[in-house]
Design an enzyme around this catalytic site. Structure first.
Site, short mmCIF file in Angstrom:
data_model
loop_
_atom_site.label_atom_id
_atom_site.label_comp_id
_atom_site.label_asym_id
_atom_site.label_seq_id
_atom_site.Cartn_x
_atom_site.Cartn_y
_atom_site.Cartn_z
N HIS A 1 0.83 -1.20 0.00
CA HIS A 1 0.00 0.00 0.00
C HIS A 1 0.87 1.26 0.00
CE1 HIS A 1 -3.75 2.25 1.08
NE2 HIS A 1 -2.87 3.07 1.64
N GLU A 2 1.81 1.31 0.92
CA GLU A 2 2.65 2.51 1.01
C GLU A 2 3.55 2.66 -0.21
OE1 GLU A 2 1.72 4.64 3.01
OE2 GLU A 2 0.50 3.34 4.27
#
EC number: 3.4.17.19
Lengths: 489, 489
Positions: free
Chosen positions: A254-255
């Site tokens: 996600h990051e």
């Protein structure tokens, strides 16, 4: 120098100082000694004051009045500088100071109230925050819709009506999908203990597999994973749990989606008004498509299953199908940040409707808990058991973030649009993902979305990239198809 | 608000922004991804410009003209704010910009010249730096002595004449001591391989043993050890070598001396003009007394020998006496930063005399290498073999640091004064140190020096603490006594 050139030169220093503020935020969550918190608060306030003074400086107003953009890119620079200038000059200084003070106190009160499961302790300060935010919204709206004005801080060009219409179309279909899924037996999850140092090694491998450039970034641990910075210095954090390696893996992916977006922006936009992701919604579309449409696909999880067996030995699920089911497990839960792809958007819609009603005055703070719990029961089919699993779970409202929540679901909608277009353009995508090769997918996103930074407004960008007006349909089609197959509905 | 109150409030933000700039410097040497260097340069320039604008703001001049200090502490605040204002306003902006540009280029040219052992490649840009520094010095001196004006940046109140007289008194005695020592057989050093992770654990133990508060700091690795920050966030770095654990140990103790000074300053001075060490010389007196007079004493090394045997097993030296001799080994060497207590000051005096002559015009850059090598041979008794062991060894001149070198030796002189007074006040000090207990020593330094931050001017502070006018005699007595015993002279 022309007024335009002066603005660009001035903006460069402003952008550099904003990067510094971001770096301090990163330091605070990763490296700062615990005893330094109070001093850091003074430091952050000092650099925020410098940034505010620069953004609202009278000469910026004068240059904006005189500046003529030489081309489309120049026009986009002016658009973004003007947006920041208007934002900074519309809110009276005294109101901004009161808001900063009250939200700073409210965050501490919220944290204590959550720990103590004490809604009554939080509501008085939330009333103050809501009142001040309405006042701020009125100043920003200048006669228009207060909530729309707030949205602009996170999603320029968005309107609550448009978002509300999307969400209203999504809600019944997601509720129906959730009901059907929860009537089925839940697949098996992972079982065992997972070495946290090995998880971090795997996180680095995955970050690089998704195209994150470690020469212009770094990966550390933090309590709440985040991505920070733009241009040549974009850092990410993740977390580990000895029993749940998916937390580390999917937080990291996600990051990386956020960070890859920042790293892919045209280098000539660095330290300019166009040198960062254009909105929270578009940012979230990148993190979500990396995490979900790519990272939780059957093809990619097949490859990931092999890597995880190599790293940890037995996991629980014994083949790639069972592993894919475990990755995409839908189960009853109360917490937004732990929700699966189906239920996540229901969390957001609940918050969107409630915060919009708070801002319009249709809902009073004293009635908020009942409204939350009623809505939760209606959409999720089970009942909030304790305030920290309900109204007190998120920090956002305590720090004055109204208008932020909907961008999470908007990001999912945008990810749905982009995913459909990307699949059409890349017929061999699954064959690549099955080998752990995300490069064709990330290259498509880089070329069609990420490189442009702030050049195009959000909806325009998604429309250009996907070839269609943004709509919730692709996301719903994707979710219904995927979970119908997974749960044999 | 009075003009005085306005100044204090304004200074608080300036100090907070200066802390931020320091934190960025720390990040650059410890955490920053390598690809971020160019962007960081722009960020640093942006915050330095903000700081310069604040320090030289016309309203500061007006407030200074009107401000009346309420007491002694207030007068010290005004003194320090005025010093920074004068410094920032005396140098024309165009000259400051040229200096920043030339020194930035010169540092790269120096590094390449040192790597290539090519003095000729460095001298032209050094000529430019010297010419610009003379110009800057003339602006700062306003008719007074150029080199004295430069000294004020590092050692407020110091004069070259006073320092020169001290150094002239020290030089023959140190040369004589060095000659006598080098005529004797050298003691055995350490031998073996020393695990670097264990060295870092020992570094943490030592830092805490010397009173460094890890809740308001942290310890990381860096190529060149340093201490950074003030108040509640003072970080240190160290380095490790698998064959030389003394490098790690004494770098750590040295940096802890700097950091403990910052951490001990009165809390009500935090983020004010008095909230950091008062001068480079006083700072170095703290790092040096921790490292040398305490850390290399017979009593403390007896305790350290036990800790090192526990940590590493066999070291080479077989008893505490031999270990103490190894810690204090004097040997032929060319590099200032690796020099022992006796030869270190000879390195400084050489640089002081040469840079003073460069600034006065008595020495030309083209004659610098010959002057260096002649002086080195005279004072050290052996001949410089290669430029990286001579003129090209230090970065300082390339980046325009003239007037900085003498503060290293001044720090040693001050450490000598403080040490003599501390010994007189603490008759049981060696008994404590022999148990690894530095607390009485560090408490004495905290009470007599560190807590005062910028309250007293450097010489005044040392005189108050030691009860005598600062002089080179105590340092010389200490060195002559210690090394006469160690080398049986």
């Amino acid at each position: 120098m022309t007024a335009f050139d002066r603005l660009i030169a001035y903006q460069r220093d402003t952008a550099a100082l904003a990067q510094i503020a971001g770096r301090l935020g990163w330091d605070q969550e990763t490296m700062m000694p615990r005893g330094a918190a109070a001093q850091r608060g003074v430091e952050m306030a000092a650099i925020e004051a410098v940034l505010h003074a620069r953004r609202s400086a009278p000469e910026v107003g004068e240059w904006l009045a005189d500046a003529r953009a030489p081309d489309e890119v120049g026009a986009a620079h002016l658009r973004e500088i003007r947006r920041a200038y208007d934002r900074a000059t519309k809110v009276p200084g005294d109101l901004a100071r009161r808001l900063a003070q009250v939200t700073s106190e409210a965050q501490g009160i919220w944290a204590a109230a959550r720990a103590g499961e004490d809604v009554a302790a939080f509501l008085p300060v939330l009333e103050d925050v809501v009142a001040l935010k309405r006042e701020e919204g009125a100043a920003l709206a200048a006669g228009g819709d207060v909530y729309d004005a707030m949205l602009q801080d996170y999603e320029p060009g968005a309107s609550a009506e448009q978002i509300g219409a999307m969400f209203d179309a999504m809600r019944p279909r997601l509720v129906a999908l959730r009901s059907a899924i929860l009537a089925k037996p839940a697949p098996k999850g992972l079982s065992g203990q997972f070495d946290e140092a090995v998880q971090m090694q795997l996180a680095v491998t995955l970050a690089q597999a998704f195209g994150y450039d470690m020469a212009r970034g770094r990966l550390d641990k933090a309590v709440h994973p985040f991505s920070s910075g733009s241009g040549a210095d974009v850092r990410i954090t993740t977390r580990t749990s000895p029993t749940d390696p998916f937390n580390c893996i999917y937080s990291t992916i996600h990051e990386v989606g956020h960070a890859a977006y920042e790293q892919a922006i045209r280098p000539d936009f660095a330290l300019s008004a166009l040198g960062q992701g254009v909105s929270m919604g578009v940012h979230e579309s990148q993190s979500r498509i990396y995490e979900n449409q790519i990272g939780r696909s059957r093809a990619f999880t097949g490859w990931l299953f092999g890597r995880m067996k190599d790293a940890f030995g037995a996991l629980g699920p014994e083949d790639a199908e069972a592993f894919h089911a475990a990755v995409n497990r839908v189960h009853k839960g109360y917490i937004r940040t732990e929700a699966d792809e189906v239920q996540y958007n229901l969390h957001i819609m609940l918050r969107f409707d409630l915060e919009r009603a708070l801002m319009s005055g249709d809902l009073q703070v004293r009635d908020l808990e009942t409204a939350w719990n009623d809505r939760f029961a209606a959409d999720f089919g089970y009942v909030v058991d304790t305030p920290s699993n309900g109204l007190l779970q998120d920090v956002h409202w305590s720090v004055g973030l109204f208008g932020y929540f909907p961008t999470y679901a908007l990001g999912n909608v945008y990810a749905g649009c982009l995913h459909e277009a990307m699949r059409a353009a890349l017929p061999d995508l699954d064959a690549r993902l099955a080998e752990g090769d995300t490069s064709t997918a990330t290259a498509w996103l880089r070329d069609h979305v990420q490189q442009f930074g702030g050049l195009y407004e959000p909806r325009q960008l998604i429309e250009k990239a996907s070839g269609a007006v943004p709509s919730e349909e692709p996301l719903l089609r994707y979710l219904e198809t995927k979970f119908t197959a997974l749960y044999d509905l």
